[in-house]
Write a protein that holds these residues in place. Structure first.
Motif, mmCIF file in Angstrom:
data_model
loop_
_atom_site.group_PDB
_atom_site.id
_atom_site.type_symbol
_atom_site.label_atom_id
_atom_site.label_comp_id
_atom_site.label_asym_id
_atom_site.label_seq_id
_atom_site.Cartn_x
_atom_site.Cartn_y
_atom_site.Cartn_z
ATOM 1 N N PHE A 164 -7.329 -5.093 4.013
ATOM 2 C CA PHE A 164 -6.082 -5.318 4.740
ATOM 3 C C PHE A 164 -6.167 -4.528 6.038
ATOM 4 O O PHE A 164 -6.496 -3.346 6.026
ATOM 5 N N THR A 165 -5.864 -5.171 7.167
ATOM 6 C CA THR A 165 -5.879 -4.480 8.448
ATOM 7 C C THR A 165 -4.476 -4.538 9.039
ATOM 8 O O THR A 165 -3.903 -5.622 9.194
ATOM 9 N N GLN A 166 -3.925 -3.357 9.321
ATOM 10 C CA GLN A 166 -2.600 -3.260 9.940
ATOM 11 C C GLN A 166 -2.628 -2.161 10.988
ATOM 12 O O GLN A 166 -3.117 -1.055 10.718
ATOM 13 N N LEU A 167 -2.123 -2.473 12.149
ATOM 14 C CA LEU A 167 -2.031 -1.515 13.259
ATOM 15 C C LEU A 167 -3.377 -0.845 13.536
ATOM 16 O O LEU A 167 -3.454 0.365 13.767
ATOM 17 N N GLY A 168 -4.443 -1.619 13.448
ATOM 18 C CA GLY A 168 -5.774 -1.101 13.745
ATOM 19 C C GLY A 168 -6.448 -0.337 12.618
ATOM 20 O O GLY A 168 -7.587 0.082 12.745
ATOM 21 N N ASN A 169 -5.738 -0.129 11.517
ATOM 22 C CA ASN A 169 -6.307 0.574 10.369
ATOM 23 C C ASN A 169 -6.680 -0.427 9.284
ATOM 24 O O ASN A 169 -5.910 -1.343 8.993
#
Length: 139
Positions: free
Chosen positions: A100-105
């Motif tokens: 899972f990728t969110q806000l670059g993380n």
């Protein structure tokens, strides 16, 4: 007599493969469907244990769905909130790797498959020092 011999040989072959094909700890021993085909489904939690202690499902668990798509996308939904990511089987097909990728993380989860049937998916995840087993059923 020849048909009896053929039948006996077939029976021996089936018995051998049904006892030797079990990939996962809790089964099944044999399936005609591929592992990917069995994973592709919409799943809901049926039971969760942490360190072998049964955890009652809370409201968030009850309304959670996990949808594995054919194109290796995953949709993790809690009520009206969804997170999308990608999934794949490890090379030995013993783990489902989820990103899972969110806000670059990027969060990566490795779920060990314990049981994989078309209507049941049991996974194990180690989180710190805790062993979490999630038993899911198809929706």
């Amino acid at each position: 007599m020849k048909s009896f011999a053929k039948f006996s040989a077939l029976l021996i072959i089936v018995a051998f493969f049904s006892s030797a094909c079990g990939k996962y700890e809790d089964g099944p021993k044999f399936s005609l469907a591929t592992k990917k085909a069995r994973i592709i489904n919409t799943w809901v939690y049926d039971e969760i244990t942490v360190d072998n202690v049964f955890q009652p499902l809370d409201i968030e668990d009850i309304v959670t769905t996990i949808e594995f798509k054919r194109n290796n996308k995953i949709i993790y939904s809690i009520e009206n909130k969804s997170t999308t990511g990608e999934w794949e089987l490890s090379h030995d097909k013993e783990y489902i790797i989820i990103r899972f990728t969110q806000l670059g993380n990027t969060d990566i989860h490795a779920l060990k498959i314990l049981r994989l049937k078309s209507n049941e998916l049991w996974t194990e995840e180690i989180d710190g020092s805790s062993r979490i087993i999630r038993k899911c059923k198809s929706k």
